[in-house]
Design a protein around this motif. Structure first.
Motif, mmCIF file in Angstrom:
data_model
loop_
_atom_site.group_PDB
_atom_site.id
_atom_site.type_symbol
_atom_site.label_atom_id
_atom_site.label_comp_id
_atom_site.label_asym_id
_atom_site.label_seq_id
_atom_site.Cartn_x
_atom_site.Cartn_y
_atom_site.Cartn_z
ATOM 1 N N LEU A 20 0.808 -1.302 0.109
ATOM 2 C CA LEU A 20 -0.173 -0.107 0.029
ATOM 3 C C LEU A 20 0.883 1.239 0.025
ATOM 4 C CD1 LEU A 20 -2.979 0.874 0.188
ATOM 5 C CD2 LEU A 20 -2.972 0.762 2.591
ATOM 6 N N GLN A 21 1.882 1.109 0.776
ATOM 7 C CA GLN A 21 2.797 2.440 0.906
ATOM 8 C C GLN A 21 3.652 2.748 -0.253
ATOM 9 O OE1 GLN A 21 5.217 1.602 4.355
ATOM 10 N NE2 GLN A 21 3.537 2.230 5.902
ATOM 11 N N ARG A 22 3.845 1.645 -0.953
ATOM 12 C CA ARG A 22 4.772 1.646 -2.110
ATOM 13 C C ARG A 22 3.752 2.190 -3.405
ATOM 14 N NH1 ARG A 22 8.731 -2.341 -3.113
ATOM 15 N NH2 ARG A 22 9.582 -0.601 -4.282
ATOM 16 N N GLY A 23 2.484 1.988 -3.139
ATOM 17 C CA GLY A 23 1.460 2.236 -4.336
ATOM 18 C C GLY A 23 1.392 1.179 -5.224
ATOM 19 N N LEU A 24 1.517 -0.149 -4.675
ATOM 20 C CA LEU A 24 1.423 -1.477 -5.524
ATOM 21 C C LEU A 24 0.005 -1.811 -5.512
ATOM 22 C CD1 LEU A 24 4.711 -3.197 -4.500
ATOM 23 C CD2 LEU A 24 4.451 -1.775 -6.561
ATOM 24 N N ILE A 25 -0.638 -1.377 -4.565
ATOM 25 C CA ILE A 25 -2.006 -1.794 -4.329
ATOM 26 C C ILE A 25 -3.021 -0.559 -3.979
ATOM 27 C CG2 ILE A 25 -1.733 -4.370 -4.314
ATOM 28 C CD1 ILE A 25 -2.277 -3.966 -1.158
ATOM 29 N N SER A 26 -4.168 -0.554 -4.207
ATOM 30 C CA SER A 26 -5.043 0.750 -3.710
ATOM 31 C C SER A 26 -5.558 0.038 -2.275
ATOM 32 C CB SER A 26 -6.142 0.671 -4.541
ATOM 33 O OG SER A 26 -7.270 -0.430 -4.527
ATOM 34 N N PRO A 27 -5.820 1.146 -1.505
ATOM 35 C CA PRO A 27 -6.702 0.864 -0.069
ATOM 36 C C PRO A 27 -7.869 -0.141 -0.402
ATOM 37 C CG PRO A 27 -6.182 3.098 -0.359
ATOM 38 C CD PRO A 27 -6.113 2.664 -1.884
ATOM 39 N N GLU A 28 -8.726 -0.194 -1.368
ATOM 40 C CA GLU A 28 -9.661 -1.293 -1.498
ATOM 41 C C GLU A 28 -9.004 -2.426 -1.777
ATOM 42 O OE1 GLU A 28 -12.494 -2.158 -5.257
ATOM 43 O OE2 GLU A 28 -12.937 -0.281 -4.400
ATOM 44 N N GLN A 29 -7.922 -2.671 -2.621
ATOM 45 C CA GLN A 29 -7.397 -3.891 -2.795
ATOM 46 C C GLN A 29 -6.705 -4.469 -1.523
ATOM 47 O OE1 GLN A 29 -4.896 -2.574 -5.989
ATOM 48 N NE2 GLN A 29 -6.150 -3.609 -7.558
ATOM 49 N N SER A 30 -6.258 -3.667 -0.741
ATOM 50 C CA SER A 30 -5.798 -4.093 0.433
ATOM 51 C C SER A 30 -6.595 -4.573 1.278
ATOM 52 C CB SER A 30 -5.066 -2.564 1.334
ATOM 53 O OG SER A 30 -4.706 -2.772 2.706
ATOM 54 N N GLN A 31 -7.794 -3.769 1.482
ATOM 55 C CA GLN A 31 -9.061 -4.365 2.493
ATOM 56 C C GLN A 31 -9.495 -5.883 1.973
ATOM 57 O OE1 GLN A 31 -11.744 -1.285 1.993
ATOM 58 N NE2 GLN A 31 -10.789 -0.188 3.931
#
Length: 161
Positions: A20-31
């Motif tokens: 998430l911090q590196r911008g590899l996934i979005s917050p929605e994808q993280s959840q």
């Protein structure tokens, strides 16, 4: 040695936060990944591969850095099956692993999920050798396994799993 599969907890949280911090996934994808990790028995790495949220090569590079495992190099690709009586093509396909070379003490194996210690332990037990890992993407491993099958003397049907 205790074999565990990393499916949830602080390590998964660490991976998700890093992605998430590196911008590899979005917050929605993280959840979605965190939810899936609590509901699926697959390892977290396998969940990320299957989600398609992160490019396979990017994921392999991140895993290489995290675990300190070298990436598979072109020159390390096997010319033929390595210890075929110990590691079947079925096992290679199911667990996304590829034996690269072996000597009397060590077997080098390309793996897509280094968090799956049960697979690493199974290879160590089956071959009676220490396991040296290289990281590769699932698609790289599957392509090389299929090439081995295709180059078997009678083709893929000549290999028994």
């Amino acid at each position: 040695m205790l074999a565990v599969r990393i499916t949830s907890g602080p390590i998964v949280q660490s991976f998700v936060e890093n992605f998430l911090q590196r911008g590899l996934i979005s917050p929605e994808q993280s959840q979605r990944l965190e939810r899936a990790a609590t509901q699926d028995s697959s390892s977290f790495v396998r969940l990320v591969y299957s989600s398609g949220f992160v490019d396979q090569q990017v994921l392999a590079t991140e895993l290489s850095r995290h675990y300190g495992i070298r990436m598979l190099e072109e020159t390390e690709r096997p010319k033929g099956p390595v210890l075929p009586n110990c590691i079947s093509h079925r096992f290679m396909r199911e667990h996304r692993v590829l034996p690269l070379w072996a000597d009397q003490q060590t077997i080098a194996v390309a793996i897509s999920d280094p968090s799956d210690t049960a697979v690493i332990t199974a290879i160590r037990v089956a071959t009676e050798r220490e396991v040296e890992l290289r990281l590769a993407t699932e698609s790289q491993i599957m392509s090389l396994v299929e090439k081995q099958l295709d180059s078997a003397p009678g083709g893929p049907d000549d290999i028994t799993d």
